[in-house]
Design a protein around this motif. Structure first.
Motif, PDB file in Angstrom:
ATOM      1  N   VAL A  58      -9.658  10.377  -5.880  1.00  0.00           N
ATOM      2  CA  VAL A  58      -9.389   9.764  -4.295  1.00  0.00           C
ATOM      3  C   VAL A  58      -8.573   8.845  -4.231  1.00  0.00           C
ATOM      4  CG1 VAL A  58     -10.129   8.396  -2.307  1.00  0.00           C
ATOM      5  CG2 VAL A  58     -11.220  10.057  -3.373  1.00  0.00           C
ATOM      6  N   ILE A  59      -8.581   7.814  -5.151  1.00  0.00           N
ATOM      7  CA  ILE A  59      -7.830   6.045  -5.124  1.00  0.00           C
ATOM      8  C   ILE A  59      -6.388   6.503  -5.628  1.00  0.00           C
ATOM      9  CG2 ILE A  59      -7.496   3.613  -6.495  1.00  0.00           C
ATOM     10  CD1 ILE A  59     -10.406   3.367  -6.034  1.00  0.00           C
ATOM     11  N   ILE A  89      -0.416   6.949  -4.407  1.00  0.00           N
ATOM     12  CA  ILE A  89       1.047   7.327  -4.960  1.00  0.00           C
ATOM     13  C   ILE A  89       1.844   6.344  -4.796  1.00  0.00           C
ATOM     14  CG2 ILE A  89       1.233   9.101  -2.978  1.00  0.00           C
ATOM     15  CD1 ILE A  89       2.783  11.130  -5.318  1.00  0.00           C
ATOM     16  N   THR A  90       1.857   5.998  -3.283  1.00  0.00           N
ATOM     17  CA  THR A  90       3.195   4.826  -2.848  1.00  0.00           C
ATOM     18  C   THR A  90       3.353   3.203  -3.701  1.00  0.00           C
ATOM     19  OG1 THR A  90       3.080   6.291  -0.439  1.00  0.00           O
ATOM     20  CG2 THR A  90       4.159   3.913  -0.900  1.00  0.00           C
ATOM     21  N   ILE A  91       2.042   2.973  -4.112  1.00  0.00           N
ATOM     22  CA  ILE A  91       1.938   1.965  -4.914  1.00  0.00           C
ATOM     23  C   ILE A  91       2.649   2.375  -6.213  1.00  0.00           C
ATOM     24  CG2 ILE A  91       0.319   0.580  -5.732  1.00  0.00           C
ATOM     25  CD1 ILE A  91      -0.519   0.555  -2.102  1.00  0.00           C
ATOM     26  N   ARG A  92       2.389   3.332  -6.633  1.00  0.00           N
ATOM     27  CA  ARG A  92       2.919   3.201  -8.110  1.00  0.00           C
ATOM     28  C   ARG A  92       4.372   3.247  -7.996  1.00  0.00           C
ATOM     29  NH1 ARG A  92      -2.035   6.436  -7.846  1.00  0.00           N
ATOM     30  NH2 ARG A  92      -0.724   8.291  -7.734  1.00  0.00           N
ATOM     31  N   ALA A 130      -3.905   1.532  -8.592  1.00  0.00           N
ATOM     32  CA  ALA A 130      -2.876   2.214  -8.741  1.00  0.00           C
ATOM     33  C   ALA A 130      -3.410   3.040 -10.044  1.00  0.00           C
ATOM     34  CB  ALA A 130      -2.008   1.867  -8.679  1.00  0.00           C
ATOM     35  N   HIS A 131      -3.633   2.126 -11.145  1.00  0.00           N
ATOM     36  CA  HIS A 131      -4.000   3.004 -12.130  1.00  0.00           C
ATOM     37  C   HIS A 131      -5.162   2.596 -12.967  1.00  0.00           C
ATOM     38  CE1 HIS A 131       0.991   2.810 -12.250  1.00  0.00           C
ATOM     39  NE2 HIS A 131       0.705   1.456 -11.696  1.00  0.00           N
ATOM     40  N   ALA A 132      -6.335   2.780 -12.330  1.00  0.00           N
ATOM     41  CA  ALA A 132      -7.675   2.558 -12.602  1.00  0.00           C
ATOM     42  C   ALA A 132      -8.031   3.659 -13.392  1.00  0.00           C
ATOM     43  CB  ALA A 132      -8.143   2.808 -11.329  1.00  0.00           C
ATOM     44  N   ASP A 133      -8.809   3.401 -14.776  1.00  0.00           N
ATOM     45  CA  ASP A 133      -8.622   4.577 -15.156  1.00  0.00           C
ATOM     46  C   ASP A 133     -11.126   4.397 -15.199  1.00  0.00           C
ATOM     47  OD1 ASP A 133     -10.456   2.491 -16.648  1.00  0.00           O
ATOM     48  OD2 ASP A 133      -8.937   2.795 -18.865  1.00  0.00           O
ATOM     49  N   LEU A 134     -10.826   5.441 -15.499  1.00  0.00           N
ATOM     50  CA  LEU A 134     -13.302   5.839 -14.742  1.00  0.00           C
ATOM     51  C   LEU A 134     -13.915   4.389 -15.518  1.00  0.00           C
ATOM     52  CD1 LEU A 134     -14.843   7.618 -13.492  1.00  0.00           C
ATOM     53  CD2 LEU A 134     -15.102   8.693 -16.220  1.00  0.00           C
ATOM     54  N   ALA A 135     -13.223   3.831 -16.616  1.00  0.00           N
ATOM     55  CA  ALA A 135     -13.811   2.780 -16.713  1.00  0.00           C
ATOM     56  C   ALA A 135     -14.401   1.562 -16.105  1.00  0.00           C
ATOM     57  CB  ALA A 135     -13.707   2.360 -18.050  1.00  0.00           C
ATOM     58  N   MET A 136     -12.369   1.283 -15.363  1.00  0.00           N
ATOM     59  CA  MET A 136     -12.098   0.047 -14.379  1.00  0.00           C
ATOM     60  C   MET A 136     -13.009   0.393 -13.195  1.00  0.00           C
ATOM     61  SD  MET A 136      -8.122  -0.170 -14.795  1.00  0.00           S
ATOM     62  CE  MET A 136      -8.228  -1.258 -14.111  1.00  0.00           C
TER      63      MET A 136
END
Length: 165
Positions: free
Chosen positions: A19-20, A25-28, A37-43
């Motif tokens: 979802v995030i 997408i606009t943030i990136r 905006a670039h969070a991986d699963l661990a984050m």
């Protein structure tokens, strides 16, 4: 249609990441330096474990999320609660889903559970629609600042949630 407002669990992490990522997408595209905006699963898993990550689940699927920070991002500025990592599944955007979740968190969590008179969040001035969206929701500009990371002017916003305000 069933709607459930609740704290996220680790079992929600993959869906929240999806979802995030899709919502940001606009943030990136704007090359804003927002960790979510670039969070991986661990984050995402760390966010769920260390903060109060809320979700709105509709018909069994998470459609929106927002986090009440347990950090001290605003230490020395304000003691008010701080919201971050707000996102709505793009398929649900424009349908009031985000509005419902934010309203629930503002009223049930910030006002009723915490007893806080107001809540804060921050957004970038250069984002084309976030600042006006939050202002339409009753958030007011508290302070502007430049984090010095290339994001330009950021705005810390505040919304009163106390009855009668």
């Amino acid at each position: 249609m069933s709607e459930i407002y609740r704290l996220a669990t680790q079992e929600d992490a993959e869906r929240i990441q999806e979802v995030i990522y899709e919502a940001y997408i606009t943030i990136r595209e704007l090359e804003l330096h927002w960790p979510a905006a670039h969070a991986d699963l661990a984050m995402i898993q760390t966010n769920i474990a260390e903060h109060e990550c809320y979700v709105l689940e509709i018909d069994g699927e998470v459609q929106a999320t927002v986090t009440l920070s347990k950090g001290n991002e605003l230490k020395g500025i304000t003691d008010l609660p701080f919201l971050r990592w707000f996102a709505v599944d793009p398929a649900s955007q424009g349908k009031g889903v985000g509005n419902k979740l934010l309203t629930w968190v503002e009223e049930q969590i910030i006002r009723d559970k915490l007893g806080a008179p107001a809540v804060t969040l921050a957004t970038a001035e250069k984002h084309p629609w976030l600042l006006p969206m939050y202002e339409r929701r009753g958030y007011e500009r508290l302070m502007a600042f430049d984090p010095g990371n290339g994001d330009g002017t950021m705005h810390l916003l505040k919304k009163s949630v106390a009855p009668g305000n």
